[in-house]
Write an enzyme that holds these catalytic residues in place. Structure first.
Site, mmCIF file in Angstrom:
data_model
loop_
_atom_site.group_PDB
_atom_site.id
_atom_site.type_symbol
_atom_site.label_atom_id
_atom_site.label_comp_id
_atom_site.label_asym_id
_atom_site.label_seq_id
_atom_site.Cartn_x
_atom_site.Cartn_y
_atom_site.Cartn_z
ATOM 1 N N GLU A 171 7.738 -1.396 4.785
ATOM 2 C CA GLU A 171 6.985 -0.071 4.376
ATOM 3 C C GLU A 171 7.571 0.879 5.750
ATOM 4 O OE1 GLU A 171 3.185 0.258 2.899
ATOM 5 O OE2 GLU A 171 3.690 -1.321 1.592
ATOM 6 N N ARG B 91 -0.196 -6.025 -1.845
ATOM 7 C CA ARG B 91 0.528 -6.559 -0.701
ATOM 8 C C ARG B 91 1.929 -6.256 -0.923
ATOM 9 N NH1 ARG B 91 -2.280 -3.012 1.310
ATOM 10 N NH2 ARG B 91 -3.429 -3.168 3.368
ATOM 11 N N HIS C 169 3.375 3.829 -0.622
ATOM 12 C CA HIS C 169 1.344 2.831 -0.520
ATOM 13 C C HIS C 169 0.823 4.231 -0.662
ATOM 14 C CE1 HIS C 169 -0.308 -0.460 1.736
ATOM 15 N NE2 HIS C 169 -0.936 0.407 1.434
HETATM 16 N N1 LIG Z 1 -1.717 0.185 -2.259
HETATM 17 C C1 LIG Z 1 -2.945 0.379 -1.567
HETATM 18 O O1 LIG Z 1 -3.070 1.684 -1.549
HETATM 19 C C2 LIG Z 1 -4.262 -0.501 -1.408
HETATM 20 C C3 LIG Z 1 -3.943 -1.716 -1.708
HETATM 21 N N2 LIG Z 1 -5.332 -2.860 -1.764
HETATM 22 C C4 LIG Z 1 -4.541 -4.021 -1.324
HETATM 23 O O2 LIG Z 1 -5.300 -4.492 -2.727
HETATM 24 C C5 LIG Z 1 -5.962 -5.919 -1.537
HETATM 25 C C6 LIG Z 1 -7.078 -5.721 -3.086
HETATM 26 O O3 LIG Z 1 -8.432 -5.215 -2.626
HETATM 27 P P1 LIG Z 1 -9.473 -5.460 -3.370
HETATM 28 O O4 LIG Z 1 -9.679 -5.271 -4.623
HETATM 29 O O5 LIG Z 1 -10.349 -4.076 -2.826
HETATM 30 O O6 LIG Z 1 -9.783 -7.081 -2.495
HETATM 31 P P2 LIG Z 1 -10.977 -8.382 -2.988
HETATM 32 O O7 LIG Z 1 -11.122 -9.029 -2.227
HETATM 33 O O8 LIG Z 1 -12.377 -7.304 -4.148
HETATM 34 O O9 LIG Z 1 -10.137 -8.618 -3.631
HETATM 35 C C7 LIG Z 1 -9.263 -9.593 -3.972
HETATM 36 C C8 LIG Z 1 -8.821 -10.598 -4.808
HETATM 37 O O10 LIG Z 1 -7.986 -12.036 -4.776
HETATM 38 C C9 LIG Z 1 -8.610 -12.632 -4.932
HETATM 39 N N3 LIG Z 1 -7.530 -13.757 -3.864
HETATM 40 C C10 LIG Z 1 -7.312 -13.718 -2.999
HETATM 41 N N4 LIG Z 1 -5.967 -15.171 -2.490
HETATM 42 C C11 LIG Z 1 -5.797 -15.129 -3.470
HETATM 43 C C12 LIG Z 1 -4.839 -15.797 -3.834
HETATM 44 N N5 LIG Z 1 -3.939 -16.746 -2.599
HETATM 45 N N6 LIG Z 1 -4.323 -16.338 -5.022
HETATM 46 C C13 LIG Z 1 -5.326 -15.704 -6.526
HETATM 47 N N7 LIG Z 1 -6.055 -14.807 -5.660
HETATM 48 C C14 LIG Z 1 -6.632 -14.182 -4.573
HETATM 49 C C15 LIG Z 1 -9.560 -13.058 -4.231
HETATM 50 O O11 LIG Z 1 -10.512 -14.522 -5.102
HETATM 51 C C16 LIG Z 1 -9.859 -11.936 -4.387
HETATM 52 O O12 LIG Z 1 -10.689 -12.098 -6.692
HETATM 53 C C17 LIG Z 1 -6.546 -5.616 -0.535
HETATM 54 O O13 LIG Z 1 -6.264 -6.615 -0.036
HETATM 55 C C18 LIG Z 1 -5.139 -4.818 0.211
HETATM 56 O O14 LIG Z 1 -4.086 -5.414 0.071
HETATM 57 C C19 LIG Z 1 -6.442 -1.938 -1.296
HETATM 58 C C20 LIG Z 1 -6.506 -0.458 -1.245
HETATM 59 C C21 LIG Z 1 -5.621 0.581 -1.446
HETATM 60 O O1 LIG Z 2 -7.447 -0.378 2.066
HETATM 61 C C1 LIG Z 2 -6.010 -1.089 1.433
HETATM 62 O O2 LIG Z 2 -5.442 -1.878 1.556
HETATM 63 C C2 LIG Z 2 -4.681 0.725 2.076
HETATM 64 O O3 LIG Z 2 -3.285 -0.056 1.411
HETATM 65 C C3 LIG Z 2 -5.037 1.725 2.249
HETATM 66 O O4 LIG Z 2 -3.904 2.628 2.487
HETATM 67 P P1 LIG Z 2 -3.974 3.702 3.155
HETATM 68 O O5 LIG Z 2 -4.791 3.800 3.418
HETATM 69 O O6 LIG Z 2 -3.793 5.189 1.909
HETATM 70 O O7 LIG Z 2 -3.258 3.663 3.776
#
Ligand SMILES: NC(=O)C1=CN([C@@H]2O[C@H](COP(=O)(O)OP(=O)(O)OC[C@H]3O[C@@H](n4cnc5c(N)ncnc54)[C@H](O)[C@@H]3O)[C@@H](O)[C@H]2O)C=CC1
Ligand SMILES: O=C(O)C(=O)COP(=O)(O)O
Length: 326
Positions: free
Chosen positions: A261, A232, A280
């Site tokens: 964004e 994020r 994104h």
């Molecule tokens: N750019 C994009 O299109 C996308 C972005 N995302 C973002 O990526 C993030 C992570 O996704 P996943 O890996 O699936 O989630 P997840 O829940 O599997 O992993 C998140 C990790 O962050 C760690 N974490 C949480 N707070 C923390 C902190 N304060 N300090 C250190 N570590 C911390 C947790 O321990 C966990 O291991 C999502 O929350 C979302 O915001 C997700 C999907 C698509």
């Molecule tokens: O799963 C998330 O957190 C995402 O950022 C995915 O974003 P999108 O579905 O591509 O708008």
């Protein structure tokens, strides 16, 4: 028996609609995307997808929201998220596609590929000396969840040293998480930042991660390090990043997410040759872009498994803790 009312928000083709109806039709009545009336919203006990804030407030029977995104910050930031509603996310679906995005863009930055893409348009044959490799680098991954682990797993194939930073104290078994060479908790962040050649943010947007990579921390990184952010945008104050890049204290950045964004048209980041920007799209679900069939299949699997758990009174998977925003 009164059927549970379920609202399915994302685009949902006939095959998926039939799967939901076949699996759960005895116990649930579904309202699919495009058919949601005020009555259907008010009656919904379950929403699958990303409801608008006003829909949540109108849904007086709501008990559970299953997001098709991994990021839950839109909801955990809500002032009046109703107590008694469980929020679950779709983490687990995005790691594979995002890790390919990350590695592809690092190579593009290291080999200055955008420069050749521009030259191609002008039919220009100009050889440059940029020949940096991922091989042998120290990689620091912030967030050891699905995305972080998938990146780590693939980075190992490049013969790198991969360090992970997670939120809480690291139990002994996690110190040996197989995808990472080392794993630390947040207290090690400052020390690890100084050693890394590539820093990759894949953290959720929470009060604790907001502004974590501030000017001082960015400045402390190696001058030839690169920064990637696919979690994020709130992780990195944009002004701080611009300053450190303008001062030449970072080699470059790959950014898919931003504090604001869309990234404002006037942002200096757009003009920086050493900054790769995407809007994104690193991990598409069902949003503005068409999405990826495998990712969508993984998302539906998570939704259906949780639906089964919900109907059987079992603990749901991927529960988002509202109190700490993740
Ligand atoms: N750019 C994009 O299109 C996308 C972005 N995302 C973002 O990526 C993030 C992570 O996704 P996943 O890996 O699936 O989630 P997840 O829940 O599997 O992993 C998140 C990790 O962050 C760690 N974490 C949480 N707070 C923390 C902190 N304060 N300090 C250190 N570590 C911390 C947790 O321990 C966990 O291991 C999502 O929350 C979302 O915001 C997700 C999907 C698509
Ligand atoms: O799963 C998330 O957190 C995402 O950022 C995915 O974003 P999108 O579905 O591509 O708008």
């Amino acid at each position: 028996m009164k059927k549970i009312q379920v609202l399915l928000k994302p685009q949902c083709n006939e095959e998926i609609q039939n799967q939901f109806a076949t699996k759960f039709g005895d116990q649930c009545e579904f309202t699919f995307q495009g058919k949601e009336t005020e009555d259907a919203i008010a009656a919904a006990e379950v929403v699958i997808g990303e409801p608008e804030e006003e829909e949540i407030l109108k849904a007086e029977n709501l008990r559970w929201i299953q997001l098709t995104w991994a990021g839950a910050d839109k909801y955990t930031k809500m002032k009046a998220f109703p107590t008694g509603v469980t929020l679950t996310n779709a983490s687990g679906a995005f790691g594979k596609i995002i890790s390919e995005y990350v590695i592809g863009n690092i190579i593009a930055l290291y080999r200055e590929l955008p420069n050749y893409w521009k030259n191609k348009q002008k039919h220009l044959w100009v050889q440059k000396r940029s020949s940096e490799t991922i091989y042998g680098k120290n990689i620091l991954i912030l967030g050891t969840g699905d995305i972080g682990r998938n990146i780590a797993y693939r980075m190992k194939a490049f013969e790198t040293h991969v360090t992970g930073i997670k939120r809480t104290a690291v139990p002994e078994h996690l110190q040996q998480m197989k995808e990472f060479d080392e794993v630390y908790d947040l207290t090690a962040l400052d020390q690890q930042l100084q050693k890394a050649d590539i820093v990759i943010g894949c953290l959720p947007g929470t009060p604790e991660t907001k502004g974590l990579l501030n000017y001082e921390r960015l400045y402390s990184m190696k001058k030839d390090a690169i920064l990637v952010n696919v979690g994020r945008g709130s992780l990195i104050p944009t002004e701080d990043l611009i300053r450190v890049l303008e001062e030449g204290n970072l080699k470059g950045a790959v950014l898919d997410v931003f504090e604001t964004e869309p990234l404002p048209e006037t942002s200096p980041l757009w003009n920086m040759e050493n900054v790769l920007i995407t809007p994104h799209i690193a991990g598409p679900s069902f949003g503005g872009n068409a999405g990826n069939a495998e990712v969508q299949a993984m998302i539906w699997n998570i939704c259906m498994e949780n639906m089964e758990r919900y109907l059987n009174g079992k603990k749901l998977k991927n529960i988002v803790r509202l109190k700490d925003g993740y």
